[in-house]
Write a protein that holds these residues in place. Structure first.
Motif, PDB file in Angstrom:
ATOM      1  N   HIS A  85      -4.211   5.693  -0.637  1.00  0.00           N
ATOM      2  CA  HIS A  85      -3.588   4.536   0.006  1.00  0.00           C
ATOM      3  C   HIS A  85      -3.861   3.241  -0.770  1.00  0.00           C
ATOM      4  O   HIS A  85      -4.193   2.199  -0.199  1.00  0.00           O
ATOM      5  N   LEU A 105       0.874  -1.173   0.000  1.00  0.00           N
ATOM      6  CA  LEU A 105       0.000   0.000   0.000  1.00  0.00           C
ATOM      7  C   LEU A 105       0.910   1.221   0.000  1.00  0.00           C
ATOM      8  O   LEU A 105       1.730   1.405   0.907  1.00  0.00           O
ATOM      9  N   PRO A 134       2.616   4.613   0.593  1.00  0.00           N
ATOM     10  CA  PRO A 134       2.543   5.717   1.560  1.00  0.00           C
ATOM     11  C   PRO A 134       2.512   7.079   0.876  1.00  0.00           C
ATOM     12  O   PRO A 134       2.314   8.100   1.535  1.00  0.00           O
TER      13      PRO A 134
END
Length: 332
Positions: free
Chosen positions: A170, A163, A165
């Motif tokens: 996200h 995922l 950052p």
């Protein structure tokens, strides 16, 4: 020792390092033989007068000896022409934007920690920062016996699935980085580079490096005109030192290029498929939706992604070398 042995200080030091390494290896085997001889004597005494507590101590004493022998046996697989040499490691961010640049920096940190675990010395020669985060490219030398032999397993494309950052939503992103591994062969192979084949630029350093950074044009960019290979160095304090390091990096790249050509020609003559590009996907790190690191060449894998990214790369190196040597590859 020849009268002119120290006339070339660099080569003399390389020979002395090699001699010291061989002496250390002989001393290690002699030490193991002495320990085993002592334990054998104790075992004979225990056959005549059994003592369970002493027998347990003898058995326990064999454990570290067995581990030491296994390490020495593993080192026998590092029998390539340049396996004992220092390694020059380069990491380049691939497709994936800022995520890929962040991934390249994560890999850099991982290999620096791996080197630290092995008590190898590291020196960053060139560091090209990303615009927002991470690094676009970086070159570091890892100094230690068998550094190249271990790390040659790491050459190729590394993939990260996570995922992001850096994504406001996200979402899951896939990032790529290419790792190049070359042996430091400057003192062992004579590669001729003609001055007229070099295009050299100087510029001001942009990375960390002390008070001299950004004050003088000490950084060096060197292009080898016949091949188009470009190397840079901005680590050293003087332009002369950076030129020397850049030339060493160029020699390593030229040697690696020649090796690649030979391998492709051998494969072509054998009728094997030849990969067109340098970087091939060798390993994937997934941290979403689950945690796993998998090597696509050996099927070695682990669910401990944190440990792997903290420098625990040895199980993958071990699996690759054993696979190349025709050994059995064990997965976790």
């Amino acid at each position: 020792m020849a009268a002119d042995f120290w006339s070339d200080n660099r080569k003399a030091q390389a020979h002395m390092q090699r001699l010291n390494a061989l002496r250390e290896e002989v001393t290690t085997w002699e030490g193991i033989a002495a320990q085993l001889n002592d334990l054998h004597g104790l075992a004979e005494l225990l056959e005549e007068e059994p003592d369970e507590e002493m027998q347990a101590e003898v058995a326990q004493s064999l454990v570290p000896i067995q581990e030491q022998i296994e390490k020495l046996e593993f080192a026998l697989m590092l029998n390539g022409e340049h396996d004992e040499h220092n390694a020059i490691l380069s990491i380049h961010a691939g497709s994936g934007g800022v995520d890929a640049q962040d991934w390249a920096e994560i890999l850099l940190r991982m290999y620096l920690r791996w080197a630290e675990h092995h008590h190898f010395r590291t020196e960053i020669y060139d560091y090209n920062e990303g615009e927002e985060a991470g690094v676009k490219s970086v070159t570091v030398e890892i100094e230690g016996r068998y550094a190249y032999g271990y790390l040659r397993s790491e050459a190729g494309t590394h993939r990260l699935i996570r995922l992001s950052p850096f994504d406001a939503a996200h979402r899951r992103h896939t990032s790529f980085a290419k790792v190049e591994i070359m042996p430091d062969i400057e003192d062992s192979i004579d590669i001729t580079i003609r001055p007229e084949d070099l295009d050299i630029d100087t510029y001001r350093s942009t990375g960390a490096g002390g008070q001299h950074v950004n004050k003088t044009d000490s950084a060096v960019r060197m292009r080898h005109i016949p091949t188009g290979i470009v190397v840079t160095c901005q680590n050293e304090r003087s332009q002369i030192q950076n030129r020397e390091v850049a030339l060493k990096l160029l020699k390593a790249r030229l040697y690696e290029l020649e090796l690649k050509k030979r391998e492709e020609e051998t494969a072509r003559l054998k009728g094997e498929h030849v990969q067109a590009d340098f970087g091939t996907q060798i390993r994937t790190v997934t941290v979403h939706p689950y945690n796993i690191v998998k090597d696509h060449r050996t099927n070695q894998e682990t669910g401990n992604t944190d440990g792997y990214l903290s420098g625990d790369v040895d199980p993958f190196i071990d699996a690759y070398l054993r696979d190349k040597a025709g050994g059995v590859v064990a997965t976790e």
